[in-house]
Design a protein around this motif. Structure first.
Motif, PDB file in Angstrom:
ATOM      1  N   GLU A 165       0.813  -1.345   0.094  1.00 19.31           N
ATOM      2  CA  GLU A 165      -0.039   0.026   0.129  1.00 19.31           C
ATOM      3  C   GLU A 165       0.817   1.328  -0.169  1.00 19.31           C
ATOM      4  OE1 GLU A 165      -3.033  -0.154  -0.870  1.00 19.31           O
ATOM      5  OE2 GLU A 165      -3.007  -2.504  -0.704  1.00 19.31           O
ATOM      6  N   ALA A 166       2.022   1.100   0.894  1.00 18.49           N
ATOM      7  CA  ALA A 166       2.920   2.242   0.826  1.00 18.49           C
ATOM      8  C   ALA A 166       3.665   2.400  -0.438  1.00 18.49           C
ATOM      9  CB  ALA A 166       3.957   2.081   2.018  1.00 18.49           C
ATOM     10  N   MET A 167       3.957   1.326  -1.027  1.00 17.28           N
ATOM     11  CA  MET A 167       4.394   1.359  -2.480  1.00 17.28           C
ATOM     12  C   MET A 167       3.850   2.112  -3.478  1.00 17.28           C
ATOM     13  SD  MET A 167       7.132   0.740  -4.798  1.00 17.28           S
ATOM     14  CE  MET A 167       8.386  -0.047  -3.707  1.00 17.28           C
ATOM     15  N   MET A 168       2.334   1.521  -3.490  1.00 16.47           N
ATOM     16  CA  MET A 168       1.403   2.229  -4.607  1.00 16.47           C
ATOM     17  C   MET A 168       1.181   3.415  -4.443  1.00 16.47           C
ATOM     18  SD  MET A 168       1.938  -0.350  -6.627  1.00 16.47           S
ATOM     19  CE  MET A 168       1.060   0.459  -7.979  1.00 16.47           C
ATOM     20  N   ALA A 169       1.330   3.861  -3.071  1.00 15.90           N
ATOM     21  CA  ALA A 169       1.093   5.561  -2.506  1.00 15.90           C
ATOM     22  C   ALA A 169       1.834   6.337  -3.196  1.00 15.90           C
ATOM     23  CB  ALA A 169       0.718   5.641  -1.163  1.00 15.90           C
ATOM     24  N   VAL A 170       3.183   5.662  -3.629  1.00 16.30           N
ATOM     25  CA  VAL A 170       4.301   6.755  -4.255  1.00 16.30           C
ATOM     26  C   VAL A 170       4.133   6.785  -5.669  1.00 16.30           C
ATOM     27  CG1 VAL A 170       6.817   6.573  -4.714  1.00 16.30           C
ATOM     28  CG2 VAL A 170       5.952   5.900  -2.475  1.00 16.30           C
ATOM     29  N   TRP A 171       3.503   5.625  -6.467  1.00 15.31           N
ATOM     30  CA  TRP A 171       3.402   5.746  -7.707  1.00 15.31           C
ATOM     31  C   TRP A 171       2.129   6.493  -8.243  1.00 15.31           C
ATOM     32  CZ3 TRP A 171       5.910   3.064 -11.638  1.00 15.31           C
ATOM     33  CH2 TRP A 171       6.962   2.159 -11.194  1.00 15.31           C
ATOM     34  N   GLY A 172       2.130   7.225  -9.528  1.00 19.16           N
ATOM     35  CA  GLY A 172       1.105   7.706  -9.924  1.00 19.16           C
ATOM     36  C   GLY A 172       0.095   6.864 -10.296  1.00 19.16           C
ATOM     37  N   ASP A 173      -1.125   7.408 -10.564  1.00 20.41           N
ATOM     38  CA  ASP A 173      -2.174   6.337 -10.990  1.00 20.41           C
ATOM     39  C   ASP A 173      -2.628   6.305 -12.228  1.00 20.41           C
ATOM     40  OD1 ASP A 173      -3.323   8.813 -10.746  1.00 20.41           O
ATOM     41  OD2 ASP A 173      -4.940   8.302  -9.474  1.00 20.41           O
ATOM     42  N   GLU A 174      -1.606   7.079 -13.268  1.00 23.73           N
ATOM     43  CA  GLU A 174      -1.912   6.829 -14.578  1.00 23.73           C
ATOM     44  C   GLU A 174      -1.859   5.509 -15.239  1.00 23.73           C
ATOM     45  OE1 GLU A 174       0.486   8.848 -12.990  1.00 23.73           O
ATOM     46  OE2 GLU A 174      -0.342  10.848 -13.120  1.00 23.73           O
ATOM     47  N   ASP A 175      -2.678   5.439 -16.455  1.00 19.39           N
ATOM     48  CA  ASP A 175      -2.344   4.128 -16.971  1.00 19.39           C
ATOM     49  C   ASP A 175      -1.072   3.774 -17.587  1.00 19.39           C
ATOM     50  OD1 ASP A 175      -4.894   3.007 -16.289  1.00 19.39           O
ATOM     51  OD2 ASP A 175      -5.923   3.950 -18.075  1.00 19.39           O
ATOM     52  N   THR A 220      16.781   3.784 -13.140  1.00 20.98           N
ATOM     53  CA  THR A 220      16.218   5.122 -13.612  1.00 20.98           C
ATOM     54  C   THR A 220      14.815   5.235 -12.984  1.00 20.98           C
ATOM     55  OG1 THR A 220      17.384   5.131 -15.622  1.00 20.98           O
ATOM     56  CG2 THR A 220      15.573   6.716 -15.319  1.00 20.98           C
ATOM     57  N   ASN A 221      14.658   5.983 -12.115  1.00 22.21           N
ATOM     58  CA  ASN A 221      13.242   6.386 -11.538  1.00 22.21           C
ATOM     59  C   ASN A 221      13.094   8.081 -11.980  1.00 22.21           C
ATOM     60  OD1 ASN A 221      13.424   4.214  -9.657  1.00 22.21           O
ATOM     61  ND2 ASN A 221      14.632   5.301  -8.059  1.00 22.21           N
ATOM     62  N   VAL A 222      11.794   7.836 -12.629  1.00 25.62           N
ATOM     63  CA  VAL A 222      11.121   9.023 -13.017  1.00 25.62           C
ATOM     64  C   VAL A 222       9.853   9.388 -12.087  1.00 25.62           C
ATOM     65  CG1 VAL A 222      10.130  10.293 -15.084  1.00 25.62           C
ATOM     66  CG2 VAL A 222      12.179   8.519 -15.408  1.00 25.62           C
ATOM     67  N   TYR A 223       9.844  10.804 -11.759  1.00 28.54           N
ATOM     68  CA  TYR A 223       8.754  11.247 -11.131  1.00 28.54           C
ATOM     69  C   TYR A 223       8.246  12.523 -12.007  1.00 28.54           C
ATOM     70  CZ  TYR A 223      11.092   8.638  -7.310  1.00 28.54           C
ATOM     71  OH  TYR A 223      11.917   7.836  -6.811  1.00 28.54           O
ATOM     72  N   LEU A 224       6.933  12.578 -11.627  1.00 29.70           N
ATOM     73  CA  LEU A 224       6.277  13.768 -12.415  1.00 29.70           C
ATOM     74  C   LEU A 224       5.506  14.486 -11.266  1.00 29.70           C
ATOM     75  CD1 LEU A 224       4.669  12.312 -15.449  1.00 29.70           C
ATOM     76  CD2 LEU A 224       6.557  13.715 -15.226  1.00 29.70           C
ATOM     77  N   ARG A 225       5.493  16.057 -11.387  1.00 28.54           N
ATOM     78  CA  ARG A 225       4.651  16.493 -10.418  1.00 28.54           C
ATOM     79  C   ARG A 225       3.263  17.029 -10.870  1.00 28.54           C
ATOM     80  NH1 ARG A 225       6.415  22.863  -9.071  1.00 28.54           N
ATOM     81  NH2 ARG A 225       4.627  23.404  -7.944  1.00 28.54           N
ATOM     82  N   TRP A 276       4.529  15.237  -6.129  1.00 29.48           N
ATOM     83  CA  TRP A 276       5.538  14.530  -7.170  1.00 29.48           C
ATOM     84  C   TRP A 276       5.056  12.810  -6.888  1.00 29.48           C
ATOM     85  CZ3 TRP A 276       9.139  16.293 -10.331  1.00 29.48           C
ATOM     86  CH2 TRP A 276       9.196  17.643 -10.201  1.00 29.48           C
ATOM     87  N   HIS A 277       5.081  12.053  -7.956  1.00 23.58           N
ATOM     88  CA  HIS A 277       4.777  10.612  -7.877  1.00 23.58           C
ATOM     89  C   HIS A 277       5.475  10.001  -8.887  1.00 23.58           C
ATOM     90  CE1 HIS A 277       1.219  11.788  -5.522  1.00 23.58           C
ATOM     91  NE2 HIS A 277       1.431  10.982  -4.946  1.00 23.58           N
ATOM     92  N   MET A 278       6.037   8.877  -8.613  1.00 18.35           N
ATOM     93  CA  MET A 278       6.752   7.954  -9.484  1.00 18.35           C
ATOM     94  C   MET A 278       5.908   7.567 -10.698  1.00 18.35           C
ATOM     95  SD  MET A 278       8.737   4.247  -8.860  1.00 18.35           S
ATOM     96  CE  MET A 278      10.027   5.220  -8.050  1.00 18.35           C
TER      97      MET A 278
END
Length: 143
Positions: free
Chosen positions: A29-39, A109-114, A119-121
């Motif tokens: 749950e904490a892992m997926m809270a870091v990720w963006g929810d885009e497809d 490589t980790n990419v984050y968008l604001r 900010w989310h991965m």
């Protein structure tokens, strides 16, 4: 599946710290809270098929967390940050209890968008490094 409530990360470095903390705890749950929810989020773990989209990425991490617990040490971080995007190139040194030989260094490589929620991965890509790879040095931040 319902997506977890997103945490607000004021900086990409906060999101990255949360990513590695969730990984260390094996907390999906904490892992997926870091990720963006885009497809169009993508996760390519070393030696695994590429996962694309929220459900596939969640399933990839679920499989990782179901396996042997691995300690990850981040080294050689280089950050290229703009107003809306941050690209982190780094190495991961992984180890697990009972390892008889050292595991290969990973190039990551980790990419984050604001976005409106901070900010989310959106991308995590890891692959095995060639045998001779640098292993020290302070983080470099490029603007």
């Amino acid at each position: 599946m319902e997506m977890p409530r997103k945490a607000f990360f004021a900086t990409p470095q906060e999101a990255e710290a949360a990513f590695y903390e969730a990984r260390a705890r094996g907390d999906i749950e904490a892992m997926m809270a870091v990720w963006g929810d885009e497809d169009d989020i993508i996760c390519a773990l070393a030696g695994c098929p590429r996962a694309s989209g929220y459900e596939e990425v969640r399933d990839a991490w679920r499989r990782v967390f179901a396996g042997t617990r691995v300690d990850v040490r981040v080294i050689n971080a280089q950050i290229m940050q703009g107003v809306l995007q941050s690209i982190h190139s780094l190495n991961e040194q992984c180890s697990a209890a009972g390892d008889r030989a050292s595991r290969p260094l990973l190039i990551v490589t980790n990419v984050y968008l604001r976005g409106p929620l901070g900010w989310h991965m959106v991308l995590h890509h890891a692959s095995a490094a060639p045998a001779a790879q640098e292993t020290a040095g302070p983080p470099k931040i490029l603007h």
